[in-house]
Design a protein around this motif. Structure first.
Motif, short mmCIF file in Angstrom:
data_model
loop_
_atom_site.label_atom_id
_atom_site.label_comp_id
_atom_site.label_asym_id
_atom_site.label_seq_id
_atom_site.Cartn_x
_atom_site.Cartn_y
_atom_site.Cartn_z
N CYS A 155 4.18 1.37 -1.25
CA CYS A 155 5.17 1.39 -2.34
C CYS A 155 4.60 1.17 -3.73
O CYS A 155 5.19 1.64 -4.70
N ASP A 156 3.56 0.40 -3.84
CA ASP A 156 3.26 -0.19 -5.15
C ASP A 156 1.86 0.08 -5.66
O ASP A 156 1.42 -0.57 -6.60
N GLU A 157 1.18 1.03 -5.07
CA GLU A 157 -0.20 1.26 -5.50
C GLU A 157 -0.37 2.67 -6.05
O GLU A 157 -1.47 3.20 -6.11
N CYS A 158 0.71 3.27 -6.47
CA CYS A 158 0.68 4.60 -7.09
C CYS A 158 -0.10 5.63 -6.26
O CYS A 158 -0.84 6.45 -6.78
N GLY A 159 0.07 5.52 -4.95
CA GLY A 159 -0.58 6.51 -4.09
C GLY A 159 -2.09 6.37 -4.02
O GLY A 159 -2.77 7.28 -3.55
N ALA A 160 -2.61 5.22 -4.44
CA ALA A 160 -4.06 5.03 -4.39
C ALA A 160 -4.62 5.18 -2.97
O ALA A 160 -5.66 5.81 -2.78
N ILE A 215 0.83 -1.22 0.00
CA ILE A 215 0.00 0.00 0.00
C ILE A 215 0.85 1.26 0.00
O ILE A 215 0.43 2.29 -0.48
#
Lengths: 353, 353, 353, 353
Positions: free
Chosen positions: B91-96, B89
């Protein structure tokens, strides 16, 4: 016996068998995730062939996502988005356009789901004052939520208006295939060629399992859509299975075959019931939807065997007392037998009165 | 010959054949859309059997959506969400998570992806002052992004901390199956039974095509998740095909069979390369991931035939010069032949030096 | 006797008397609201004279709003904003930047509040992958939260880096006046002339009652700021009273007089306590702040009479046991008597040991 | 000679002299920032005395902020907020309610700015389906944007409806003082006592410089408002100067004196022009606003000397050709001379015809 859903909605249908076959063919070996695979590349190229070399297509998971993220790519939160008050984006997406873009939707009066440019124009005065959202986008639906199809000259007039007033033009094409089939035109002729800037190109209502394409035509738009898509939870890891569906959909015009089949069944149903008593078909039947005013007794009787949507009277001013508006939708796999069975059931209702 | 992706990621694999069969079986007749169908009801019930009667499961399309909407169901925009700085959440969710919830993530130091409660505790002083987001949620990943598994007593300590300090406990269970297989425990024993409030239960990394479940255990949470899901573009119309996957996944423990297979291949690979020169396995191999420090020459040589992820050195302090950290992941359908082929290739690299 | 707040913060001070006089002079007759009045036009022109003809200033109510809306004018939600991990926007705005822009902040190691370009550069690799927010903006604080001032050559190096890597450059100038006074340069020389794209120009910490200016220098930015400001609740109806303050602030260099006074008192305080035992001044005293490591016994004793901020040890690694870091701030109206009284009190603490 | 703005808007006026005096009295010594000072405590207590012991007041900077953050304290993004289509929150806040809360506003037909419960009720059917925002809040304006005042029995009927249907009740009280003055009731009698859950209590339209209060009456609401306010950029550092205004405003009923004066001047103006030709007063003149239909020739003539707002015909269906609707507002410092001058100018227009 459970209720039959022949005419409830085109998303109540299952998936075209060729789509399941395509899944199986794609399910070979390990491939890069998140769309960096060859299946996706090929499907994107297939879409570019259909929509022209300027088209830049991206896959998302659902129609609501295609609409909302297409709008997000254009809208700032202080913008206003003009649309028919019957538009899916205004009525049926649980406020996703507002929540995700921050922008405000300006609902316009509609005529069978079509907007009128004089109503659009009236909103432009809001641009003069920072206390109002700045109208910046016009969204239309092709074919409309009421089953009407914008003709090419209508689309050109809308494009010209948008160009003149610097509005981006968005098209919700959840049923673009049905519109193209109805007009006898290509998908490109009613999107890229008439100045659409961003298109939602749907498949799930016409035989796919899931997956839609957002197609950018405007040179300035969509360059950051990879990030927008990921951030808004629409970048599936096993993208090859979205791509496989679209490749199959565009192969030998499966999209057209499906859309024609659905449209034909709607026309057949219309023909069979048009002259019956106690009902009136409201709009021309141009695609795969019939909107029919019926006496409530007919509806109640039919509902014993069939499920379909009865619209709130608020959506249908001018209805006679004891009548209601129903929506009947056909699908790629609706059969003549089903149409005949349903038409016979309606005819049978005449006995009630 | 294209590059082999045997160990790139568990989402590079295709779909388990039983899933495709399940699609075909579900593709019969018209059914209600948006999850009001019997397939969905049955799949929800199957999940309730697995996770216990208090569990309230909802299907979404993707793992990122499961995480973000699970968090959205708990978070207000002024909240803070504690997580490992290695968390998906973060690192890898483009700031979602930030964009969709408005809340701030507080990245904590991690140890193989595990958080420490003393670090969590240190953030709680921020609660005293409105100039800081109010820490309200703790999110952990099981198994972690570095392939470690929280033991039950660790989970209980986390739960007790959360209860004491009134933090909601979120679990990213994208690989919960692998963790359960590793521990020899049921899915329920490492989620519902250890006080998780909201769980993301993944399938796509373990043989499904798409679709995840958000499972609520806390009585006060999730009652508006139907709206949250729709508004955030995760309510698929043909829900039956998500449901079909989960039903199949839970039938005869397909989830467990797949997870065990993946875990076993990781262990086998570890065994085969553990004693080689010029590399070091960094963490215990508890699930289906190996993190291996390798000399760059080995990586370069292997990359001629195999694709896998090399992590940025920023993620791996203390690496010897000319070494890098690589991640090797196995999948439900990784074969012994593939493991042997890859291990032999590594061994073959010894000649370089 | 209540606790004295001489050195708590520069916003604990009241308002400069000339500001109150300016209110009275502006309180004549009816004028257009929302900034369409002559007072506002004059104040905007006064700011343009100060910052140069390319400057386009807009008034907002608060410093946090100036920062956040300045960032909003540049950022899309999938962007990343680089800043020191000590930055006000990262630490002290309750997550407003994330909540309002949707973007993610990337906290960088700091050195007295200053960022280093090598740390910025390391984040740029994130641009390669849509799973990460795309770094698009660099925000620096002048003077920093630790009372340091970026020299012109440092600012030019930052500008060049930003130009090379296509980053927008934002400056939090809540204390820009103090920085300019410290450097003996004009406000323009350390903002417009060194390539700042968007500036928050503060007043409330230097004698105004409320109101800040967002100043745009980049040609492409700020054209929709009128709407952004209104939508984000920063367009005050009686704008003339913000304008009146800024006009007065810029008349006969009130801003400079105030900033110099505050800086001078900080220097005086530093001189008076520098050689005392049981404390160490941590950073060069360049503006109106001192950061002093003190033995806790001194802090406790001083707190009997004076209120000031003791920083959490987490912010001050390497502190000797039983010492803590305190922040002492002077203001435009801090007097020599107050400095002497406080310095004497500290000196008096030597008796404790 | 510049245009006179006597009747343009109640925010075109300056500030009551007692407010400037209060500033001066508060500008003594250093006090804690951000509302932790005695001025703020006293002002909050003064508000509690006015609104009753259950009232929990918070200061923000602007009326739009009071409305939007009051709504934010209640709304989740999937909620729907019911309001008149004339409501300030729907028309005049640049979409801030949607952008900040994410929720959707459902505009209802209005009658002089008042909503009707049957229209509210009709929206409640949307609750049945997750494709629509869930109506959760009703917002009314007292006095309305068209200068009407809800009577107590109307308010009680609204409260009962809200309680029955579990809607939160929000009141935009930007002109609550004028309503109370009109009804001859206390502020509490038309807010706390009639079941308002969250109130925006305005001052800037009635003689203050800036600053509004959000007052919570519902036990469950507002407990996190400190964070909401900070995150949404409404926590001013020098809060004492907001507090000073409110203290003065409530001392010896300055609010009432001002409101009565404004209301009286509106009534006087109405009396003077009511019987003239070529105009019609549209609504009862209950507070400080007149809505007058006038022949365009009169408007043009008056505009040579006076500035006031002419409403778009879209807001005034049924207008005779060549007539338009104008809004005339009086203020706390409108004088009899101004009223007479303006009325004479209107009368003078009769010569045109």
């Amino acid at each position: 016996m459970s209720t039959l859903r022949y005419f409830a909605s085109d998303n109540n249908s299952g998936v075209h068998p060729r789509i399941l076959d395509a899944f199986a063919r794609s399910n070979v070996g390990g491939v890069a995730a998140y769309g960096s695979d060859q299946h996706t590349e090929q499907a994107v190229n297939a879409l570019k062939e259909v929509f022209g070399p300027k088209a830049r297509p991206w896959f998302v998971m659902l129609g609501t996502a295609a609409n909302v993220l297409g709008l997000k790519s254009m809208a700032r939160s202080h913008h206003g988005i003009l649309c028919a008050e019957s538009a899916h984006i205004y009525c049926d997406e649980c406020g996703a356009p507002e929540a995700i873009t921050g922008a405000k939707l300006f609902p316009l009066p509609h005529h069978g789901g079509k907007i009128r440019l004089e109503d659009c124009k009236a909103t432009l005065r809001l641009r003069e004052d920072v206390h109002h959202n700045y109208p910046a986008i016009l969204s239309i639906t092709q074919s409309t939520e009421y089953g009407l199809v914008y003709a090419v000259d209508e689309l050109i007039a809308i494009r010209d208006f948008c160009r003149e007033h610097r509005l981006f033009l968005h098209m919700d094409g959840a049923r673009l295939s049905n519109a193209a089939a109805s007009l006898g035109l290509s998908l490109k002729q009613i999107s890229a060629d008439v100045g659409v800037d961003v298109l939602s190109f749907g498949g799930a209502k016409n035989g796919l399992m899931f997956g839609e394409a957002v197609v950018f035509f405007h040179d300035d738009l969509g360059h950051d859509f990879g990030h927008i898509r990921k951030q808004h939870m629409q970048l599936v890891s096993k993208m090859r299975f979205v791509a496989a569906q679209f490749q199959e959909y565009l192969t030998n015009d499966l999209w057209l075959e499906n859309a024609r089949a659905a449209n034909r069944m709607a026309a057949l149903l219309a023909d069979k019931i048009r002259d019956l008593d106690h009902l009136t078909i409201v709009y021309p039947v141009e695609v795969n939807a019939l909107f029919v005013r019926m006496h409530k007794k007919i509806i109640a009787k039919l509902n014993e065997r069939f499920y379909f949507y009865t619209l709130d009277t608020a959506d249908a001013p001018g209805l006679p007392k004891d009548w209601q508006l129903v929506r009947l939708m056909t699908s790629f796999n609706t059969t003549e037998e089903q149409v005949c069975e349903f038409a016979a059931a309606i005819k049978d209702c005449e006995k009630i009165f």
